[in-house]
Design an enzyme around this catalytic site. Structure first.
Site, PDB file in Angstrom:
ATOM      1  N   GLY A  21       0.778  -1.229   0.000  1.00  0.00           N
ATOM      2  CA  GLY A  21       0.000   0.000   0.000  1.00  0.00           C
ATOM      3  C   GLY A  21       0.808   1.276   0.000  1.00  0.00           C
ATOM      4  O   GLY A  21       0.319   2.320   0.455  1.00  0.00           O
ATOM      5  N   THR A  23       1.590   3.235  -2.501  1.00  0.00           N
ATOM      6  CA  THR A  23       0.966   4.271  -3.327  1.00  0.00           C
ATOM      7  C   THR A  23      -0.271   4.832  -2.654  1.00  0.00           C
ATOM      8  O   THR A  23      -0.508   6.052  -2.670  1.00  0.00           O
ATOM      9  CB  THR A  23       0.612   3.719  -4.719  1.00  0.00           C
ATOM     10  OG1 THR A  23       1.800   3.218  -5.347  1.00  0.00           O
ATOM     11  CG2 THR A  23       0.011   4.808  -5.595  1.00  0.00           C
ATOM     12  N   LYS A  44       7.790   9.317  -8.163  1.00  0.00           N
ATOM     13  CA  LYS A  44       8.088   7.892  -8.263  1.00  0.00           C
ATOM     14  C   LYS A  44       9.374   7.794  -9.077  1.00  0.00           C
ATOM     15  O   LYS A  44       9.343   7.759 -10.313  1.00  0.00           O
ATOM     16  CB  LYS A  44       6.941   7.159  -8.963  1.00  0.00           C
ATOM     17  CG  LYS A  44       7.102   5.639  -9.015  1.00  0.00           C
ATOM     18  CD  LYS A  44       6.691   4.980  -7.736  1.00  0.00           C
ATOM     19  CE  LYS A  44       6.675   3.443  -7.888  1.00  0.00           C
ATOM     20  NZ  LYS A  44       6.291   2.767  -6.638  1.00  0.00           N
ATOM     21  N   GLU A 122       8.002   8.125  -3.437  1.00  0.00           N
ATOM     22  CA  GLU A 122       7.616   6.726  -3.221  1.00  0.00           C
ATOM     23  C   GLU A 122       8.645   5.792  -3.826  1.00  0.00           C
ATOM     24  O   GLU A 122       8.893   5.810  -5.036  1.00  0.00           O
ATOM     25  CB  GLU A 122       6.244   6.437  -3.833  1.00  0.00           C
ATOM     26  CG  GLU A 122       5.795   5.003  -3.596  1.00  0.00           C
ATOM     27  CD  GLU A 122       4.575   4.616  -4.412  1.00  0.00           C
ATOM     28  OE1 GLU A 122       4.376   3.394  -4.619  1.00  0.00           O
ATOM     29  OE2 GLU A 122       3.826   5.511  -4.845  1.00  0.00           O
TER      30      GLU A 122
END
Length: 230
Positions: A21, A23, A44, A122
């Site tokens: 999880g 994202t 990202k 991320e």
């Protein structure tokens, strides 16, 4: 890092594994940060796996991060490396004939801090996911030098994964700023006991507890942001 950059907020989001999880947490965190910062954007650095969306090959994580941002930035900055195959980045890069350059990824993140007030970065997969035969996501996190938010997917084995990841983060000289408990397995036994154990062992703020949802909406998630992030 310049004084101007040091005043900006940047957070590195990693997970105990892939599919825990990251994202969801990253996009929800962007929504939460937007209540305190005018310009928030996700990044990202390396995305592996694309699908054809409106005639363009795109990565769903990158799309989600862009949708949660409050400002637009050049795509070469918020997703410098986009790889077609949904496999480990080092394999995807080799198959695409691409070399993942950590220094370039760091330069892109630094550029984003000039365009936004808060940047959520991320990572790909777990903390030690290979980026090449010699470098991993941990090397990228270390080069970035950002406070780390750890997403723990609550399922059997998560205690070991969380403790190992925490040890690896701190071994790199990085600050574990907080963690998120994400209920990814609705049938897991003793979930609250697992959370209590990790709260005792990690000794950092539990920033959010995410209930199990078939179709989670990042806008509805509640975060207890550390004061430094507000």
């Amino acid at each position: 890092m310049t004084n101007a950059q040091s005043e900006k907020l940047s957070i590195f989001v990693t997970g105990t594994d892939t599919g825990v999880g990251k994202t969801l947490v990253s996009t929800a965190l962007l929504h939460a940060l937007a209540q305190h910062h005018g310009r928030v954007v996700g990044m990202k650095p390396v995305a592996a796996g694309t699908e054809l969306i409106d005639g363009v090959h795109a990565n769903e994580d990158v799309i989600a991060l862009r949708a949660a941002a409050t400002c637009s930035v050049p795509p070469e900055l918020d997703n410098p490396v986009l790889l077609p195959d949904p496999v480990s980045p080092h394999i995807a890069a080799a198959r695409a004939g691409v070399r993942i350059d950590i220094a370039h990824l760091v330069a892109c993140q630094r550029a984003l801090t000039e365009l936004a007030d808060a940047v959520v970065v991320e990572g790909a997969g777990g903390f030690l996911v290979p980026l090449s035969d010699t470098e991993t996501g941990a090397d990228l996190a270390q080069a970035l030098g950002l406070p780390v938010l750890l997403v723990v997917g609550l399922r059997l084995g998560c205690l070991n994964h969380a403790l190992l990841t925490t040890e690896a983060i701190r071994a790199r000289g990085l600050t574990l700023a907080g963690w998120v408990a994400n209920h990814v397995d609705a049938n897991m036994l003793a979930q609250e006991n697992n959370i209590a154990f990790l709260q005792q062992k990690l000794q950092v703020p539990l920033v959010a507890t995410i209930p199990f949802q078939c179709s989670p909406n990042p806008r509805t998630l509640s975060f207890n942001l550390p004061q430094a992030w507000q």
